[in-house]
Design a protein around this motif. Sequence first.
Motif, PDB file in Angstrom:
ATOM      1  N   ALA A  77      -1.324 -30.012 -16.859  1.00 12.72           N
ATOM      2  CA  ALA A  77       0.016 -29.934 -17.838  1.00 12.72           C
ATOM      3  C   ALA A  77       0.565 -28.612 -17.967  1.00 12.72           C
ATOM      4  O   ALA A  77       1.775 -27.648 -18.589  1.00 12.72           O
ATOM      5  CB  ALA A  77       0.518 -30.720 -19.190  1.00 12.72           C
ATOM      6  N   ILE A  78      -0.991 -27.184 -18.681  1.00 13.42           N
ATOM      7  CA  ILE A  78      -0.627 -26.694 -18.577  1.00 13.42           C
ATOM      8  C   ILE A  78      -0.315 -25.381 -17.970  1.00 13.42           C
ATOM      9  O   ILE A  78       0.325 -24.326 -18.369  1.00 13.42           O
ATOM     10  CB  ILE A  78      -1.864 -25.807 -19.524  1.00 13.42           C
ATOM     11  N   ASP A  79      -0.689 -26.026 -16.823  1.00 18.93           N
ATOM     12  CA  ASP A  79       0.090 -25.435 -15.869  1.00 18.93           C
ATOM     13  C   ASP A  79       1.486 -25.404 -15.842  1.00 18.93           C
ATOM     14  O   ASP A  79       2.428 -24.367 -15.010  1.00 18.93           O
ATOM     15  CB  ASP A  79      -0.759 -25.538 -14.376  1.00 18.93           C
ATOM     16  N   SER A  80       1.860 -26.744 -15.492  1.00 22.50           N
ATOM     17  CA  SER A  80       3.468 -27.356 -14.643  1.00 22.50           C
ATOM     18  C   SER A  80       3.824 -26.553 -16.026  1.00 22.50           C
ATOM     19  O   SER A  80       5.219 -26.742 -15.118  1.00 22.50           O
ATOM     20  CB  SER A  80       2.931 -28.796 -13.594  1.00 22.50           C
ATOM     21  N   GLY A 132       6.561 -41.007 -10.369  1.00 23.95           N
ATOM     22  CA  GLY A 132       6.551 -41.688  -8.918  1.00 23.95           C
ATOM     23  C   GLY A 132       5.092 -40.829  -8.591  1.00 23.95           C
ATOM     24  O   GLY A 132       4.548 -41.151  -7.447  1.00 23.95           O
ATOM     25  N   LEU A 133       4.226 -41.069  -9.669  1.00 15.21           N
ATOM     26  CA  LEU A 133       2.457 -40.189  -9.068  1.00 15.21           C
ATOM     27  C   LEU A 133       2.039 -41.149  -8.389  1.00 15.21           C
ATOM     28  O   LEU A 133       0.910 -40.774  -7.440  1.00 15.21           O
ATOM     29  CB  LEU A 133       2.431 -39.787 -10.394  1.00 15.21           C
ATOM     30  N   ARG A 134       2.368 -42.760  -8.905  1.00 14.38           N
ATOM     31  CA  ARG A 134       1.174 -43.835  -8.572  1.00 14.38           C
ATOM     32  C   ARG A 134       1.428 -44.028  -7.092  1.00 14.38           C
ATOM     33  O   ARG A 134       0.653 -43.904  -6.307  1.00 14.38           O
ATOM     34  CB  ARG A 134       1.335 -45.405  -9.079  1.00 14.38           C
ATOM     35  N   PHE A 143      12.244 -34.640 -19.106  1.00 10.73           N
ATOM     36  CA  PHE A 143      12.945 -35.355 -18.055  1.00 10.73           C
ATOM     37  C   PHE A 143      12.830 -35.316 -16.029  1.00 10.73           C
ATOM     38  O   PHE A 143      11.875 -36.221 -15.842  1.00 10.73           O
ATOM     39  CB  PHE A 143      14.346 -34.899 -17.459  1.00 10.73           C
ATOM     40  N   SER A 144      12.600 -33.929 -15.632  1.00 10.76           N
ATOM     41  CA  SER A 144      12.014 -33.548 -14.420  1.00 10.76           C
ATOM     42  C   SER A 144      10.308 -33.989 -14.506  1.00 10.76           C
ATOM     43  O   SER A 144      10.220 -34.379 -13.553  1.00 10.76           O
ATOM     44  CB  SER A 144      12.279 -32.157 -14.458  1.00 10.76           C
ATOM     45  N   ASN A 145       9.553 -34.118 -15.723  1.00  9.80           N
ATOM     46  CA  ASN A 145       8.208 -34.149 -15.410  1.00  9.80           C
ATOM     47  C   ASN A 145       8.246 -35.990 -15.484  1.00  9.80           C
ATOM     48  O   ASN A 145       7.107 -36.146 -14.851  1.00  9.80           O
ATOM     49  CB  ASN A 145       7.845 -33.784 -17.187  1.00  9.80           C
ATOM     50  N   ILE A 146       9.238 -35.923 -16.357  1.00 11.60           N
ATOM     51  CA  ILE A 146       9.212 -38.066 -16.365  1.00 11.60           C
ATOM     52  C   ILE A 146       9.085 -38.236 -14.779  1.00 11.60           C
ATOM     53  O   ILE A 146       8.847 -39.544 -14.580  1.00 11.60           O
ATOM     54  CB  ILE A 146       9.882 -38.235 -17.971  1.00 11.60           C
ATOM     55  N   GLU A 178       7.753 -30.225 -10.341  1.00 12.59           N
ATOM     56  CA  GLU A 178       6.982 -30.529 -10.772  1.00 12.59           C
ATOM     57  C   GLU A 178       5.670 -31.550  -9.520  1.00 12.59           C
ATOM     58  O   GLU A 178       4.790 -32.201  -9.817  1.00 12.59           O
ATOM     59  CB  GLU A 178       7.485 -31.931 -11.078  1.00 12.59           C
ATOM     60  N   TYR A 179       7.072 -32.130  -9.512  1.00 11.66           N
ATOM     61  CA  TYR A 179       6.605 -33.297  -8.538  1.00 11.66           C
ATOM     62  C   TYR A 179       5.850 -32.592  -7.371  1.00 11.66           C
ATOM     63  O   TYR A 179       4.559 -33.226  -6.582  1.00 11.66           O
ATOM     64  CB  TYR A 179       8.090 -33.826  -8.084  1.00 11.66           C
ATOM     65  N   SER A 180       5.720 -31.501  -6.591  1.00  8.69           N
ATOM     66  CA  SER A 180       5.061 -30.865  -5.903  1.00  8.69           C
ATOM     67  C   SER A 180       3.210 -30.439  -6.355  1.00  8.69           C
ATOM     68  O   SER A 180       2.694 -30.570  -5.475  1.00  8.69           O
ATOM     69  CB  SER A 180       5.360 -29.348  -5.109  1.00  8.69           C
ATOM     70  N   LEU A 181       3.366 -29.745  -7.785  1.00  6.57           N
ATOM     71  CA  LEU A 181       2.461 -29.613  -8.594  1.00  6.57           C
ATOM     72  C   LEU A 181       1.631 -31.137  -8.494  1.00  6.57           C
ATOM     73  O   LEU A 181       1.031 -30.898  -8.425  1.00  6.57           O
ATOM     74  CB  LEU A 181       2.406 -29.393  -9.369  1.00  6.57           C
ATOM     75  N   SER A 182       2.109 -32.003  -8.416  1.00  8.42           N
ATOM     76  CA  SER A 182       1.177 -32.955  -8.978  1.00  8.42           C
ATOM     77  C   SER A 182       0.606 -33.582  -7.339  1.00  8.42           C
ATOM     78  O   SER A 182      -0.537 -34.070  -7.926  1.00  8.42           O
ATOM     79  CB  SER A 182       2.523 -34.721  -8.794  1.00  8.42           C
TER      80      SER A 182
END
Length: 337
Positions: A234-237, A261-263, A253-256, A95-99
């Motif tokens: 989100a449809i991908d990740s 940390g996205l900002r 939890f992995s998504n949240i 998820e973090y990589s796809l972000s």
Amino acid sequence: MLALDLGVFNKKSHVPSFREALTWTTVWVSISVIFYLLLMFFGYELHNLSNLAGIQAKIDQFHHPIRISGLSFDEAKQLYNQNLSLEYITGYIIEYSLSVDNIFVIIMIFESFNIKQKYYHRILFWGILGAIIMRFIFIFVASALIQRFEWIIYIFGGMLLIVGFRMGWTFFTKKDEDKIDPHHHPVVKIISRFFSVSSVDKGHHFWVRENGKLFITPLFIVLILVEFFDVVFAIDSVPAVFSITRDPFIVFFSNIFAILGLRSLFFLVNNLMGRFHYLKLGLAFLLSYVGLKMILQTMLDLHIDTRLSLGIIIGILAVFVIISLIFPEKKEISLKV
């Protein structure tokens, strides 16, 4: 944690320096690792498991790739916790990589609308709050559907393969499909039908009242676009994380933790644009791998060890980061005569 980050430590609108962005990114990754350690020791508490039958029921329900036959409760609990924590950290890394790809699109949105950098923080603040709510709904609805209709796994896997192929194709063809048209985008057109848009710069406000009439500002349109693209990503990740675990709490939890940390990651990536230009190709391979894994596991009833998946995912990302460093992007040099 989100209230502390966005409401206390970063209350004022400002442009974070590279050092500040790196510090906050380190903080959020560290918190995510701490949660991994909590799951490693107390993961069984997530479903209030108190006996071997309860652990086996969850293994069967969510198709965890472990066997506890012949083990005592303490041994089974330890194995269950270990697998749960590995599923979480693997999903988090995906998820973090796809972000990163999501961040590139957000940067293009900001640049297309000429948004001042000091307002990035405000848009990301509300964007993250909206993303948490939408991911919550999407993940638990998807989990309920998967448990009722297992064939949905094939749809998710196929989607990931298509997206992975498309991402790789656009990387090599260098098409400009990701560019955002601020005037002709469908979302902008829909918003303009229902709301009057102010053409005057109103600072950090999302809407204003002029002569008794309510107007939305370009800042609000940008926020809606950010939310729209988060749903698209989100449809991908989210299906990508479902390829690792079917436990909706672990997916959530992995998504949240990645979204929290996205900002800080946004401002870090914004400072490193172009440094890891091959990473997008790596993400294409990552999506293709998890899509194929999802289909084969369901079709052949395979149980691929979570540690093996984690190693493959980290390996894919590491290879393309190293390639980016060895072969930096060539910048075009224009000579004026």
